[in-house]
Design a protein around this motif. Structure first.
Motif, PDB file in Angstrom:
ATOM      1  N   PHE A  33       0.849  -1.344   0.201  1.00 56.25           N
ATOM      2  CA  PHE A  33       0.125   0.052  -0.076  1.00 56.25           C
ATOM      3  C   PHE A  33       0.751   1.252   0.227  1.00 56.25           C
ATOM      4  N   LEU A  62      -3.064   4.324  -1.345  1.00 59.85           N
ATOM      5  CA  LEU A  62      -3.926   4.685  -0.187  1.00 59.85           C
ATOM      6  C   LEU A  62      -4.124   5.989   0.292  1.00 59.85           C
ATOM      7  N   LEU A 160     -10.842   1.927   3.942  1.00 56.15           N
ATOM      8  CA  LEU A 160      -9.795   0.944   4.138  1.00 56.15           C
ATOM      9  C   LEU A 160     -10.176  -0.351   3.654  1.00 56.15           C
ATOM     10  N   PHE A 165      -7.334  -3.039   3.172  1.00 57.39           N
ATOM     11  CA  PHE A 165      -6.366  -2.603   4.010  1.00 57.39           C
ATOM     12  C   PHE A 165      -7.076  -3.024   5.660  1.00 57.39           C
ATOM     13  N   LYS A 170       0.027  -5.720   7.011  1.00 56.96           N
ATOM     14  CA  LYS A 170      -0.024  -5.043   5.904  1.00 56.96           C
ATOM     15  C   LYS A 170       1.325  -4.348   5.749  1.00 56.96           C
ATOM     16  N   VAL A 172       3.128  -1.100   3.867  1.00 50.71           N
ATOM     17  CA  VAL A 172       3.116   0.396   3.413  1.00 50.71           C
ATOM     18  C   VAL A 172       4.362   0.900   3.004  1.00 50.71           C
ATOM     19  N   THR A 189      -6.929   1.345  12.968  1.00 45.44           N
ATOM     20  CA  THR A 189      -7.522   0.157  12.805  1.00 45.44           C
ATOM     21  C   THR A 189      -7.044  -1.082  13.739  1.00 45.44           C
ATOM     22  N   THR A 193       1.497  -3.403  11.205  1.00 45.47           N
ATOM     23  CA  THR A 193       1.916  -3.095   9.759  1.00 45.47           C
ATOM     24  C   THR A 193       3.336  -2.958   9.626  1.00 45.47           C
TER      25      THR A 193
END
Length: 340
Positions: A33, A62, A160, A165, A170, A172, A189, A193
Motif C-alpha cells: 500500500f 492509499l 480502508l 487494508f 500489511k 506500506v 485500525t 503494519t
C-alpha cells in the motif's frame, strides 16, 4: 528525450529503482500500500518495475495524510498526544487549522460554543515541548465535534476495508521519515503494519504494532548531515500527486468521497511532473534487465551531488517545486528557496 525526462532519468531514476530493489529484498508477500501524495507515482512506478522483471505484485494507492489522520485521532483522548509530537509554534487556532484541517465554519463553532474560546484559541502552543497545554485544549475542542468525527472515522475505515487494508501485517510504502502515517493507521485500525521507507528517523522505532525498514538508512536525525533526510523536500516536491493533501472524507451515493486542500504549483502544472516520471521509467528500461542500476550504498552521495547544485534542476521545474508544510506552521515551501 526532452529536458524534464532527462532530469528524471538522471536524478530520480537511480534512487527510485534502488529503493524498489531493497523493498524486494525485505518485503513479505506481494501486497503493498503506497501512502499519501508521494505514493501516487511510487505505486505506478513499482508496477512498472515489477512488470519489467516479470514479478507478481498487488499494489494499492492509499489516500491519507497526517492532517486527516490527526483529525480522526481526535475521537480518542489517548491518541491525541500522538498528534502533537511534530514541531509547531503558533496559536491554538492556527494549530487547529494547520495540523487538523479545521475549517472556518468549525472554528466559528468553537468560538460560539466553547467557554472562554477567545482566550483558548489565542493560547500560544509550542510543540513538542508543551504538549501538556495542547492535549487538554485539543481535547476540549474535539468534544464539540465528536459525533461528526466518529462518523468520518467510520467512513474512512469503510474505505480502508474496500481496498483490502483490513488484516495484520500489511506493508506500506513511503519515502520516510518517522513513520507517523503508519503509526496512525495501525492505531485507528488496530492492525499490525510493516513500513518500507528510503530513510527513517530515530522516532521510527519498532513496536508490537509497527515494524519499520529504512532501506537506505535508519535512525537518522534532521540536521545531522544525511542528505536524503536533510534535503528530502526535493523528493517530496517531485514525487507528488495531482491532488492536494487529503483533509476530509464525506458520505456520498458511492459510499464516500475525499476532500483535499489547495493545490500547490506542482499540482497545477502536474504535466511537468509526469514528464519527470517518464524519465524514471526510461531509466528502468535501460538498466533493470542488465542489472546496471545504481546500488543502495551509492544513493546518498549521488543524491547529494545533484541537490547541492540547483542549476542541475531544469529551469521549468524550479518555480513549481512546492511542498505543503502547513502541519508544522511553515506554509508552502520550495526546496530551492529553502536550501539556496
Amino acid at each position: 528525450m526532452d529536458e524534464l525526462q532527462s532530469f528524471g532519468y538522471r536524478f530520480l531514476g537511480p534512487i527510485i529503482t534502488s529503493f524498489f530493489d531493497e523493498i524486494e529484498k525485505k518485503k513479505t508477500g506481494n501486497e503493498l500500500f503506497f501512502l499519501a501524495r508521494e505514493g501516487y507515482h511510487l505505486e505506478s512506478l513499482y508496477k512498472y518495475y515489477c512488470g519489467l522483471l516479470g514479478k507478481s505484485y498487488e499494489t494499492k494507492y492509499l489516500l491519507c495524510s497526517r492532517v486527516f489522520l490527526f483529525k480522526l485521532c481526535l475521537t480518542d483522548k489517548n491518541l491525541i498526544p500522538l498528534t502533537l509530537g511534530h514541531h509547531f509554534k503558533g496559536s491554538l487556532e492556527s494549530l487547529l487549522i494547520r495540523r487538523y484541517g479545521f475549517s472556518g465554519t468549525q472554528i466559528n463553532k468553537v468560538k460560539k460554543d466553547l467557554k472562554n474560546s477567545d482566550k483558548l484559541l489565542a493560547t500560544e502552543i509550542s510543540l513538542p515541548s508543551r504538549q501538556d497545554i495542547a492535549v487538554k485544549a485539543i481535547f476540549d475542542v474535539s468534544r464539540l465535534f465528536i459525533n461528526e468525527l466518529e462518523s468520518k472515522k467510520k467512513l474512512y475505515l469503510k474505505y480502508l476495508d474496500s481496498i483490502g487494508f483490513n488484516s495484520d501485517n500489511k506493508s506500506v510504502v513511503d519515502i520516510g521519515f518517522s513513520g507517523t502515517i503508519q503509526k496512525l493507521l495501525s492505531k485507528i485500525t488496530n492492525k499490525k503494519t510493516i513500513g518500507h521507507y528510503m530513510v527513517t528517523t530515530v522516532n521510527a522505532k519498532n513496536s508490537a504494532e509497527c515494524t519499520f525498514h529504512g532501506h537506505f538508512s535508519s535512525g537518522q536525525k534532521f540536521g545531522n548531515g544525511y542528505p536524503l533526510l536533510d534535503k528530502s523536500l526535493y523528493l517530496e516536491s517531485l514525487l507528488t500527486a495531482p491532488h492536494g493533501q487529503v483533509n476530509d472524507i464525506f458520505g456520498s451515493d458511492d459510499g464516500y468521497r475525499f476532500g483535499y486542500s489547495t493545490k500547490t504549483k506542482a499540482q497545477h502544472e502536474f504535466y511537468l511532473i509526469d514528464q519527470v516520471v517518464e524519465g524514471i521509467r526510461s531509466y528502468m528500461d535501460d538498466t533493470l534487465e542488465s542489472g546496471l542500476q545504481l546500488t543502495k550504498e551509492y544513493v546518498p552521495e549521488y543524491f547529494a551531488s545533484i541537490v547541492k547544485r540547483p542549476q542541475f534542476i531544469p529551469e521549468g521545474l524550479r518555480n513549481i517545486l512546492e511542498v505543503d508544510d502547513h502541519i508544522s506552521g511553515f506554509g508552502v515551501l520550495n526546496p530551492i528557496k529553502v536550501f539556496g
